[in-house]
Design an enzyme around this catalytic site. Structure first.
Site, PDB file in Angstrom:
ATOM      1  N   ASP A 205       0.831  -1.196   0.000  1.00 47.30           N
ATOM      2  CA  ASP A 205       0.000   0.000   0.000  1.00 47.30           C
ATOM      3  C   ASP A 205       0.877   1.261   0.000  1.00 47.30           C
ATOM      4  O   ASP A 205       1.866   1.332   0.734  1.00 47.30           O
ATOM      5  CB  ASP A 205      -0.837  -0.040   1.298  1.00 47.30           C
ATOM      6  CG  ASP A 205      -1.956   0.974   1.327  1.00 47.30           C
ATOM      7  OD1 ASP A 205      -2.751   0.997   0.385  1.00 47.30           O
ATOM      8  OD2 ASP A 205      -2.035   1.745   2.307  1.00 47.30           O
ATOM      9  N   GLU A 248       1.644  -0.219  -5.048  1.00 44.45           N
ATOM     10  CA  GLU A 248       0.789   0.915  -5.417  1.00 44.45           C
ATOM     11  C   GLU A 248       1.681   2.151  -5.512  1.00 44.45           C
ATOM     12  O   GLU A 248       2.060   2.719  -4.492  1.00 44.45           O
ATOM     13  CB  GLU A 248      -0.294   1.122  -4.356  1.00 44.45           C
ATOM     14  CG  GLU A 248      -1.251   2.238  -4.741  1.00 44.45           C
ATOM     15  CD  GLU A 248      -2.119   2.736  -3.586  1.00 44.45           C
ATOM     16  OE1 GLU A 248      -3.184   3.300  -3.863  1.00 44.45           O
ATOM     17  OE2 GLU A 248      -1.717   2.586  -2.406  1.00 44.45           O
TER      18      GLU A 248
END
Ligand code: GLC
Length: 567
Positions: A205, A248
């Protein structure tokens, strides 16, 4: 193409499917999705051809950011089951040949996490230096709030200890201090723990924020953030050589490239980065019925290091971000696909799924997924895309695209037998409700989107050239048509897509081919040609494209047809 390579570097030919256990299938009737429910649905994923599941956060959480606010990295949220249920699920997935990866959310924790609860007790409290504190927000510190609807600053004043703490996201998500070696050790322990329980890697993330130490007092303790990422990857690979990091990183291409690491070698940081730029240009192309924006993204997109790969996607669990388009371009996409203010989010994105944006036009929706599976990169599906689920704007913010999975035209879409008021989100009604859109009804229908997806996935797995070959965007002679070819040592595959609502003719010049070649349709045959198209002496072909048509073609010599992987 030597298929043994596709097994070693499995992620380069994977079909990744993202889901949230909470919204996938309720196994005990309490209204929440859970691991037992998910496990029972594994054969849907297997039949579809999924090879890798990405689980969104399933850890204990106060759930103020849909689980991206974690209070315990070493457990399963009790609403979703137990560690025992988790292990049974992973084992069942592996039995079907499906690898599992999960979100690694270590840029921040929930403010309810015991580490932060301790840390905020005072300047000398345990865990204080696991977070980033300052007396005054630094002038040279990071800028740019991620959620401008809720936050105005990256720093929140903590009354009790009289200092500010850093939070890249919501103020209830204090950032961990990765410059602190103790935090780095703990992150490694988290990785190691879930790997022991069978994870084949992680979707990391918010990677650029995780590595960011700009303006921090102790930034100097972290020599180079990219060395840290390479260390994490090395640790992962020591534990399991097949494990991957899918990151990401929503940055311009050249900046994203740094996150693969080692540009001239095999890549020693992230194995895969999402192609946010290509995704945004895809929507611009769709809005304009012009292949140009996507074609230029593909031409600009750098080639990752040898073993690394771009991850391609059409939609994910967040807003459809358009932040890397110019303001005028973004407004074009808003006007085409999300004109109502309620469809837009954070001034940069849309809280919609694809089918509604394309007015439910089946040919156009199919064309987009045909692109997804033929573009160079590893395709990542978001649950429900395989059946064409829609958003429900009654749900707040990004939750509009995270409604319960629609299994059947029955109570709560077959997601749960429980009390509808306890479901994790609304069940859409009308045209996109489970009466019209569900797994069970589409399974029986050969013309359904689900059948189309299965076919695409089958062909995709049969055409490793698309992932391994060198690819070239071709001049198609029509602005609405995108054509590219992928050449591997022993095969050439060409994909052609028409972004226009009217038929088009593509004229391609195919270097290296001549009249001894034909192109064989891989997605179904054009009746008028019997499934093959002749190539001229000079290597030219003309292809008739339906409105929103999709064609994948393999170049073959007639005497060899049937001897290769042509279906
Ligand atoms: C990532 C996730 C998003 C989440 C945020 C904070 O951007 O994709 O859903 O809210 O990180 O963890």
């Amino acid at each position: 193409m030597d298929l043994t390579r596709t097994a070693d570097l499995w992620w380069r030919n994977a079909v990744v499917y993202c889901l949230d256990v909470e919204t996938y299938k309720d196994g005990n009737g309490d209204g929440h999705g859970d691991f037992r429910g998910l496990t029972q649905q594994i054969d849907h994923l297997d039949r579809l051809g999924v090879t890798c599941l990405w689980l969104m956060p399933f850890f204990p959480t106060p759930d103020r950011d849909d689980g991206y606010d974690i209070t315990d990295f070493y457990n399963v949220d009790p609403r979703l089951g137990t560690l025992g249920d988790f292990v049974e699920f992973v084992r069942t997935a592996q039995d079907r040949g499906i690898r599992v990866i999960c979100d690694l959310v270590v840029n921040h924790v929930s403010d309810q996490h015991p580490w932060f609860q301790q840390a905020r007790k005072g300047r000398d409290a345990p865990y204080r230096d696991w977070f980033v504190w300052c007396d005054e927000p630094p002038k040279d510190g990071p800028t740019g709030v991620v959620f401008p609807d809720q936050e105005t600053s990256l720093w929140e004043y903590d009354e009790a200890s009289g200092q500010y703490y850093l939070h890249r996201f919501y103020k209830h998500q204090p950032d961990l201090n990765v410059a602190n070696p103790a935090v780095r050790d703990e992150i490694a322990r988290v990785i190691g723990f879930w790997m022991e329980l069978g994870m084949s890697g992680f979707r990391v993330d918010a990677v650029p924020f995780l590595l960011e130490t700009q303006g921090q007092d102790d930034a100097g303790l972290l020599p180079d953030p990219h060395d840290y990422l390479a260390d994490l990857r090395a640790f992962l690979s020591r534990r399991n050589g097949q494990a991957v990091l899918l990151g990401e990183v929503n940055l311009p291409y050249q900046d994203t490239m740094r996150f693969f690491g080692d540009p001239d070698g095999v890549g020693d940081e992230l194995n895969m980065c999402f192609d946010f730029i290509g995704m945004q240009r895809l929507y611009l192309s769709l809005a304009r019925a012009d292949a140009g924006p996507l074609a230029s993204a593909l031409r600009e997109r750098p080639v990752p290091p040898r073993d690394a790969q771009w991850a391609t996607f059409v939609r994910n669990h967040d807003e459809l971000t358009l932040d890397k388009l110019t303001e005028d371009e973004r407004n074009e996409v808003f006007a085409a696909f999300g004109p109502e203010p309620d469809m837009q989010l954070y001034g940069r994105g849309l809280r919609r799924r694809l089918p509604t944006m394309l007015d439910g036009d089946p040919a156009r929706i199919r064309m987009v997924y045909s692109l997804l599976f033929s573009l160079p990169g590893t395709p990542v599906l978001f649950y429900g895309e395989e059946i064409g689920m829609a958003e429900d704007l009654r749900a707040e913010g990004r939750l509009a695209v995270r409604t319960p999975m629609q299994w059947a035209p029955v109570h709560a879409g077959g997601f749960s037998t429980g009390d509808p008021s306890r479901l994790p989100g609304p069940i859409p009604d009308g045209e996109y409700g489970p009466e019209r859109v569900s797994v069970s009804s589409q399974r029986r229908d050969r013309e359904s989107l689900l059948s189309w997806m299965s076919t695409l996935i089958e062909r995709y797995r049969e055409c490793p050239e698309l992932r391994w070959g060198d690819y070239d965007v071709l001049d198609a002679g029509a602005s609405s048509v995108l054509a590219y070819r992928a050449d591997a040592a022993d095969g050439t595959v060409i994909a052609v897509h028409n972004f226009a609502d009217s038929p088009a003719e593509a004229r391609l010049a195919l270097d290296g081919l001549d009249a001894s070649w034909v192109l064989t349709d891989l997605l179904g045959s054009d009746v008028s040609t019997g499934g093959t198209t002749k190539v001229s002496d000079g290597g030219e072909v003309r292809l008739r494209m339906d409105r929103y048509g999709s064609r994948w073609l393999r170049a073959e010599r007639p005497e060899a047809v049937g001897g290769t992987m042509a279906p």
